[in-house]
Design an enzyme around this catalytic site. Sequence first.
Site, PDB file in Angstrom:
ATOM      1  N   ARG A  22       0.742  -1.304  -0.422  1.00  0.00           N
ATOM      2  CA  ARG A  22       0.118   0.145  -0.174  1.00  0.00           C
ATOM      3  C   ARG A  22       0.843   1.107  -0.330  1.00  0.00           C
ATOM      4  O   ARG A  22       0.420   1.938   0.494  1.00  0.00           O
ATOM      5  CB  ARG A  22      -1.034  -0.020   1.256  1.00  0.00           C
ATOM      6  CG  ARG A  22      -2.349  -0.803   1.004  1.00  0.00           C
ATOM      7  CD  ARG A  22      -3.307  -1.079   0.493  1.00  0.00           C
ATOM      8  NE  ARG A  22      -3.682  -1.568   0.345  1.00  0.00           N
ATOM      9  CZ  ARG A  22      -4.839  -1.273   1.141  1.00  0.00           C
ATOM     10  NH1 ARG A  22      -5.663  -1.197   1.779  1.00  0.00           N
ATOM     11  NH2 ARG A  22      -5.950  -2.218   0.450  1.00  0.00           N
ATOM     12  N   ARG A  26      -3.514   6.527   0.972  1.00  0.00           N
ATOM     13  CA  ARG A  26      -3.755   7.810   1.954  1.00  0.00           C
ATOM     14  C   ARG A  26      -2.696   8.444   2.760  1.00  0.00           C
ATOM     15  O   ARG A  26      -3.161   9.846   2.957  1.00  0.00           O
ATOM     16  CB  ARG A  26      -5.254   7.716   2.248  1.00  0.00           C
ATOM     17  CG  ARG A  26      -6.550   6.887   0.958  1.00  0.00           C
ATOM     18  CD  ARG A  26      -7.397   6.901   2.069  1.00  0.00           C
ATOM     19  NE  ARG A  26      -6.704   5.167   2.194  1.00  0.00           N
ATOM     20  CZ  ARG A  26      -7.507   4.194   2.884  1.00  0.00           C
ATOM     21  NH1 ARG A  26      -8.626   4.595   3.223  1.00  0.00           N
ATOM     22  NH2 ARG A  26      -7.204   2.832   3.184  1.00  0.00           N
ATOM     23  N   ARG A  35      -7.137  12.505  -4.715  1.00  0.00           N
ATOM     24  CA  ARG A  35      -8.706  12.100  -4.810  1.00  0.00           C
ATOM     25  C   ARG A  35      -9.588  12.555  -4.377  1.00  0.00           C
ATOM     26  O   ARG A  35     -10.911  12.495  -3.899  1.00  0.00           O
ATOM     27  CB  ARG A  35      -8.532  10.967  -3.336  1.00  0.00           C
ATOM     28  CG  ARG A  35      -7.798   9.676  -3.676  1.00  0.00           C
ATOM     29  CD  ARG A  35      -8.921   9.003  -3.890  1.00  0.00           C
ATOM     30  NE  ARG A  35      -9.959   8.023  -2.756  1.00  0.00           N
ATOM     31  CZ  ARG A  35     -10.822   8.567  -2.528  1.00  0.00           C
ATOM     32  NH1 ARG A  35     -11.678  10.071  -3.395  1.00  0.00           N
ATOM     33  NH2 ARG A  35     -11.778   7.479  -1.601  1.00  0.00           N
ATOM     34  N   ASP A  71      -7.015  -2.611  -7.570  1.00  0.00           N
ATOM     35  CA  ASP A  71      -7.216  -3.037  -6.024  1.00  0.00           C
ATOM     36  C   ASP A  71      -7.498  -4.345  -6.624  1.00  0.00           C
ATOM     37  O   ASP A  71      -7.984  -4.704  -7.538  1.00  0.00           O
ATOM     38  CB  ASP A  71      -8.822  -1.985  -5.507  1.00  0.00           C
ATOM     39  CG  ASP A  71      -9.127  -2.931  -3.920  1.00  0.00           C
ATOM     40  OD1 ASP A  71      -8.500  -2.375  -3.594  1.00  0.00           O
ATOM     41  OD2 ASP A  71      -9.679  -4.380  -4.119  1.00  0.00           O
ATOM     42  N   TYR A 146     -15.133 -11.299   0.166  1.00  0.00           N
ATOM     43  CA  TYR A 146     -15.832  -9.862  -0.303  1.00  0.00           C
ATOM     44  C   TYR A 146     -17.130 -10.895  -1.170  1.00  0.00           C
ATOM     45  O   TYR A 146     -18.059  -9.486  -0.840  1.00  0.00           O
ATOM     46  CB  TYR A 146     -14.496  -9.353  -1.381  1.00  0.00           C
ATOM     47  CG  TYR A 146     -13.723  -8.587  -0.247  1.00  0.00           C
ATOM     48  CD1 TYR A 146     -14.328  -7.508   1.028  1.00  0.00           C
ATOM     49  CD2 TYR A 146     -12.223  -9.258  -0.064  1.00  0.00           C
ATOM     50  CE1 TYR A 146     -13.015  -6.779   1.096  1.00  0.00           C
ATOM     51  CE2 TYR A 146     -12.055  -8.504   0.914  1.00  0.00           C
ATOM     52  CZ  TYR A 146     -12.108  -7.636   1.768  1.00  0.00           C
ATOM     53  OH  TYR A 146     -10.765  -6.959   2.564  1.00  0.00           O
TER      54      TYR A 146
END
Length: 338
Positions: A22, A26, A35, A71, A146
């Site tokens: 990652r 963010r 974003r 992703d 998921y």
Amino acid sequence: MSVFVEALQGRNRGRPPIWLMRQAGRYLPKYRELRQKWSFLQLCRQPDLIAEVTMLPIRTFGMDAAIVFSDILLILEALGVGLQFQDATGPLIERPLEKAADVHALPRIQARESLSFVSEGIKLLKQTLSVPLIGFAGAPFTLASYIIEGKTSRSFEKTKRWMYADPASFHQLLDLLTDQVIGMLEMQIEAGVDALQLFDSWAGTLAYPQFCSFSLAYLQKIIQRIKGRVPLILFCKGASSLTTELTSIGPNGISFDWNVSLPALRTVIPSQIAIQGNLDPQLLHAPLNVIRAEAQRLMQGMRGDPRFIFNLGHGILPDTPVEAVRVLVETVQQGESQ
Ligand code: CP3
């Protein structure tokens, strides 16, 4: 030759390579700025933005490898179950699967065809990037969790109920996901990635017999298909007690989380398999001298290992201070202090 590729080939004689799961995300102010303008999925769908975000951490900190900005759940979107990412709660599947008939009703399509923007992004990156590029996919069990739970789960209640009550249709779902995953990995190889990582983030929640039949067997199938093309690193969070099983399916590397000792694991993991990991992502909230000391401790423990890749034990946290990442990368790239 890059230090990351050398480590995967077992030829690294110097300090270990470092990249962070990652790393494009963010915690980076520039990512948060992008974003403001684009949603996460909009960023994922535009090749020039895929390339830009992938390069952000490389330009800022100079990690030894980049990972494609994308992703694992995009495959599910391609299967038509509806995917959203919500700032507060993370991923949401609009129409989760509930029964065997829902598996049979999934469209017979190849996700790689509707996800060709990933391939375009990789091709752009390969023109400019100065470090190796890692492609990836989610593993079938993690993707199944998921598509059944509809979100990140703590207990995997619906997934496990289905798995125990109707293993045949659960296997059909895993088979279908395995085909899609192989397609996505092949697409990324064809586009030019230098290595792959397979994320089975939730396989560690399975009981041993179910781990073997519902996770490991599919990981093995994927590895067999990719073997000999580009090196593949396996990440099974919480599965470090299953080292024998993970090594038996022949990955080129295994990524471990932080509750194991990597030097101790090296005594049981064959030398031809790279070991990646494994600092606690929370360490990056510690004072900088503590970060330096823990990075040194890990490097000293793995000293002289030609197949060690420095990383965290899981993804970097969104509120991680930029300075902490800078200090970690610098410490590892300067090598062991005498
Ligand atoms: O590592 C990288 O920098 C490359 C890109 C990457 C992302 N997700 C970007 C992302 C990779 C390799 C992933 C893998 C992924 N995605 C996994 C496996 C690894 C793991 O963490 O266990 C899983 C389970 C997912 C599913 C997913 N995507 C979740 C649960 C979430 C929300 C929670 C979270 O951790 O952010 C995402 C969103 C996501 N994926 C973001 C990014 C940069 C944040 C999106 C945003 O709001 O901007």
